[in-house]
Design an enzyme around this catalytic site. Structure first.
Site, PDB file in Angstrom:
ATOM      1  N   PRO A  56      52.014  54.971  50.189  1.00 52.77           N
ATOM      2  CA  PRO A  56      51.885  54.591  48.809  1.00 52.77           C
ATOM      3  C   PRO A  56      51.417  53.136  48.539  1.00 52.77           C
ATOM      4  O   PRO A  56      52.042  52.323  49.118  1.00 52.77           O
ATOM      5  CB  PRO A  56      53.002  55.119  48.143  1.00 52.77           C
ATOM      6  CG  PRO A  56      54.018  55.011  49.236  1.00 52.77           C
ATOM      7  CD  PRO A  56      53.317  55.288  50.530  1.00 52.77           C
ATOM      8  N   ASN A  57      50.758  53.157  47.552  1.00 60.01           N
ATOM      9  CA  ASN A  57      49.940  52.060  46.995  1.00 60.01           C
ATOM     10  C   ASN A  57      49.117  51.295  47.797  1.00 60.01           C
ATOM     11  O   ASN A  57      48.589  49.891  47.471  1.00 60.01           O
ATOM     12  CB  ASN A  57      51.226  50.964  46.430  1.00 60.01           C
ATOM     13  CG  ASN A  57      52.056  51.784  45.422  1.00 60.01           C
ATOM     14  OD1 ASN A  57      51.452  52.249  44.293  1.00 60.01           O
ATOM     15  ND2 ASN A  57      53.133  51.956  45.652  1.00 60.01           N
ATOM     16  N   ARG A 112      45.725  43.459  44.348  1.00 57.56           N
ATOM     17  CA  ARG A 112      46.760  43.085  43.533  1.00 57.56           C
ATOM     18  C   ARG A 112      47.709  42.279  44.518  1.00 57.56           C
ATOM     19  O   ARG A 112      47.652  42.504  45.839  1.00 57.56           O
ATOM     20  CB  ARG A 112      47.698  44.058  42.950  1.00 57.56           C
ATOM     21  CG  ARG A 112      47.023  45.112  42.006  1.00 57.56           C
ATOM     22  CD  ARG A 112      47.455  44.598  40.485  1.00 57.56           C
ATOM     23  NE  ARG A 112      46.923  45.587  39.600  1.00 57.56           N
ATOM     24  CZ  ARG A 112      45.593  45.721  39.405  1.00 57.56           C
ATOM     25  NH1 ARG A 112      45.118  45.107  39.728  1.00 57.56           N
ATOM     26  NH2 ARG A 112      45.499  46.756  38.302  1.00 57.56           N
ATOM     27  N   TYR A 150      50.185  40.338  50.232  1.00 54.31           N
ATOM     28  CA  TYR A 150      49.331  41.260  51.035  1.00 54.31           C
ATOM     29  C   TYR A 150      47.836  40.736  51.644  1.00 54.31           C
ATOM     30  O   TYR A 150      47.307  41.481  52.321  1.00 54.31           O
ATOM     31  CB  TYR A 150      49.100  42.541  50.595  1.00 54.31           C
ATOM     32  CG  TYR A 150      50.494  43.134  50.349  1.00 54.31           C
ATOM     33  CD1 TYR A 150      51.381  43.399  51.312  1.00 54.31           C
ATOM     34  CD2 TYR A 150      51.143  43.329  48.888  1.00 54.31           C
ATOM     35  CE1 TYR A 150      52.523  44.015  51.176  1.00 54.31           C
ATOM     36  CE2 TYR A 150      52.347  43.784  48.726  1.00 54.31           C
ATOM     37  CZ  TYR A 150      53.111  44.238  49.654  1.00 54.31           C
ATOM     38  OH  TYR A 150      54.340  44.890  49.576  1.00 54.31           O
ATOM     39  N   ASN A 162      51.420  52.666  58.718  1.00 53.94           N
ATOM     40  CA  ASN A 162      51.955  51.845  57.577  1.00 53.94           C
ATOM     41  C   ASN A 162      52.572  52.532  56.633  1.00 53.94           C
ATOM     42  O   ASN A 162      51.996  53.053  55.701  1.00 53.94           O
ATOM     43  CB  ASN A 162      51.105  50.890  57.238  1.00 53.94           C
ATOM     44  CG  ASN A 162      51.966  49.853  56.046  1.00 53.94           C
ATOM     45  OD1 ASN A 162      53.046  50.133  55.776  1.00 53.94           O
ATOM     46  ND2 ASN A 162      51.402  48.893  55.803  1.00 53.94           N
ATOM     47  N   ALA A 185      56.201  51.905  51.153  1.00 58.88           N
ATOM     48  CA  ALA A 185      57.663  51.920  50.762  1.00 58.88           C
ATOM     49  C   ALA A 185      58.322  53.382  51.165  1.00 58.88           C
ATOM     50  O   ALA A 185      59.877  53.406  51.391  1.00 58.88           O
ATOM     51  CB  ALA A 185      57.575  52.110  49.268  1.00 58.88           C
ATOM     52  N   GLU A 238      54.479  51.207  64.436  1.00 52.44           N
ATOM     53  CA  GLU A 238      54.763  50.991  62.830  1.00 52.44           C
ATOM     54  C   GLU A 238      54.153  49.719  62.542  1.00 52.44           C
ATOM     55  O   GLU A 238      54.364  48.642  63.169  1.00 52.44           O
ATOM     56  CB  GLU A 238      56.325  51.156  62.748  1.00 52.44           C
ATOM     57  CG  GLU A 238      56.658  50.762  61.219  1.00 52.44           C
ATOM     58  CD  GLU A 238      58.183  50.994  61.155  1.00 52.44           C
ATOM     59  OE1 GLU A 238      59.008  51.357  61.927  1.00 52.44           O
ATOM     60  OE2 GLU A 238      58.596  50.399  60.032  1.00 52.44           O
ATOM     61  N   HIS A 292      53.506  46.855  59.392  1.00 52.66           N
ATOM     62  CA  HIS A 292      53.551  46.117  58.206  1.00 52.66           C
ATOM     63  C   HIS A 292      52.790  44.806  57.807  1.00 52.66           C
ATOM     64  O   HIS A 292      53.028  44.213  58.638  1.00 52.66           O
ATOM     65  CB  HIS A 292      55.236  45.944  57.718  1.00 52.66           C
ATOM     66  CG  HIS A 292      55.919  47.252  57.756  1.00 52.66           C
ATOM     67  ND1 HIS A 292      55.962  48.094  56.796  1.00 52.66           N
ATOM     68  CD2 HIS A 292      56.978  47.557  58.891  1.00 52.66           C
ATOM     69  CE1 HIS A 292      56.602  49.200  57.194  1.00 52.66           C
ATOM     70  NE2 HIS A 292      57.292  48.906  58.233  1.00 52.66           N
ATOM     71  N   ARG A 341      61.772  39.432  53.198  1.00 53.17           N
ATOM     72  CA  ARG A 341      61.737  39.885  51.937  1.00 53.17           C
ATOM     73  C   ARG A 341      63.165  40.609  51.425  1.00 53.17           C
ATOM     74  O   ARG A 341      64.088  40.334  52.089  1.00 53.17           O
ATOM     75  CB  ARG A 341      60.618  40.801  51.662  1.00 53.17           C
ATOM     76  CG  ARG A 341      59.156  40.370  52.120  1.00 53.17           C
ATOM     77  CD  ARG A 341      58.146  41.105  51.831  1.00 53.17           C
ATOM     78  NE  ARG A 341      58.085  41.363  50.391  1.00 53.17           N
ATOM     79  CZ  ARG A 341      57.296  42.410  49.867  1.00 53.17           C
ATOM     80  NH1 ARG A 341      56.427  43.204  50.948  1.00 53.17           N
ATOM     81  NH2 ARG A 341      57.052  42.766  48.886  1.00 53.17           N
TER      82      ARG A 341
HETATM   83  O1  CA2 Z   1      54.280  44.933  54.227  1.00 54.68           O
HETATM   84  C1  CA2 Z   1      53.976  46.213  54.266  1.00 54.68           C
HETATM   85  O2  CA2 Z   1      52.916  46.626  54.897  1.00 54.68           O
HETATM   86  C2  CA2 Z   1      54.671  47.128  53.639  1.00 54.68           C
HETATM   87  O3  CA2 Z   1      54.888  48.376  54.157  1.00 54.68           O
HETATM   88  C3  CA2 Z   1      54.055  47.318  52.272  1.00 54.68           C
HETATM   89  C4  CA2 Z   1      54.642  48.254  51.184  1.00 54.68           C
HETATM   90  C5  CA2 Z   1      56.189  47.776  51.135  1.00 54.68           C
HETATM   91  O4  CA2 Z   1      56.904  48.705  50.056  1.00 54.68           O
HETATM   92  C6  CA2 Z   1      56.780  47.629  52.336  1.00 54.68           C
HETATM   93  O5  CA2 Z   1      58.073  47.173  52.089  1.00 54.68           O
HETATM   94  C7  CA2 Z   1      56.062  46.671  53.244  1.00 54.68           C
HETATM   95  C8  CA2 Z   1      54.011  48.160  49.874  1.00 54.68           C
HETATM   96  C9  CA2 Z   1      52.571  48.591  49.677  1.00 54.68           C
HETATM   97  C10 CA2 Z   1      52.136  48.246  48.572  1.00 54.68           C
HETATM   98  O6  CA2 Z   1      50.697  47.896  48.735  1.00 54.68           O
HETATM   99  C11 CA2 Z   1      50.341  46.921  47.852  1.00 54.68           C
HETATM  100  C12 CA2 Z   1      49.085  46.329  48.078  1.00 54.68           C
HETATM  101  C13 CA2 Z   1      48.486  45.474  47.190  1.00 54.68           C
HETATM  102  C14 CA2 Z   1      49.162  45.449  45.701  1.00 54.68           C
HETATM  103  C15 CA2 Z   1      49.976  46.056  45.661  1.00 54.68           C
HETATM  104  C16 CA2 Z   1      50.783  47.067  46.113  1.00 54.68           C
END
Ligand code: CA2
Length: 149
Positions: free
Chosen positions: A11-12, A19, A24, A75, A78, A99, A101, A108
């Site tokens: 997700p996201n 963003r 990221y 990946n 969340a 996996e 990230h 974090r």
């Molecule tokens: O660091 C990573 O790749 C995560 O898997 C990204 C997840 C986060 O919940 C994990 O703890 C770590 C969040 C993905 C959200 O991606 C976004 C990318 C750009 C803007 C907003 C969200």
């Protein structure tokens, strides 16, 4: 033997590059897919690249991979920190799982330090930015080559 790899995104991650670039980076998910396809081509891998904001859809792709794929780079975003269902699905997959990230989750918030998926993953990459996906593919290619003997 199959050289098909599923690259799954949770997700996201569709917002990647749009963003929070300080966390990221600036690359979009389309950029990541393009780079994964170019490298897969070099490594002799075929890839199916997917993203979903829905847990069940990710689980369905893992089920599909059971019959179709030799490995998974994932990946789970969340869902990493919450989803026993994704862990259970990955436990039914027999090939290697890496996996990935983008951020260093250990630097974090504490709730990002635990991963259900790591209980199943053969390797975990965190904090190397989107390059982590490419390193994950390289590792899978190596594991598949070793299996072939
Ligand atoms: O660091 C990573 O790749 C995560 O898997 C990204 C997840 C986060 O919940 C994990 O703890 C770590 C969040 C993905 C959200 O991606 C976004 C990318 C750009 C803007 C907003 C969200």
């Amino acid at each position: 033997m199959s050289r098909l790899v599923y690259v799954l995104n949770g997700p996201n991650l569709n917002l990647l590059g749009k963003r929070q670039p300080h966390i990221y980076g600036h690359e979009t998910l389309a950029d990541v897919e393009r780079d994964c396809r170019a490298l897969a081509n070099e490594l002799g891998l075929e890839i199916r690249f997917h993203q979903s904001n829905r847990e069940y859809e990710l689980i369905d792709w893992i089920h599909e991979a059971r019959d179709a794929a030799a490995g998974i780079v994932m990946n789970p975003a969340a869902f990493t920190h919450t989803s026993v269902a994704i862990l259970d699905a990955l436990n039914t997959f027999e090939g290697p799982v890496i996996e990935v990230h983008i951020s260093n989750v250990h630097k974090r918030e504490a709730f990002r330090h635990h991963s259900f998926v790591s209980q199943r993953a053969d390797g975990v990459i965190a904090g190397l930015g989107t390059q982590g996906y490419l390193l994950g593919l390289r590792r899978l290619a190596r594991l598949l080559d070793e299996k072939k003997g």
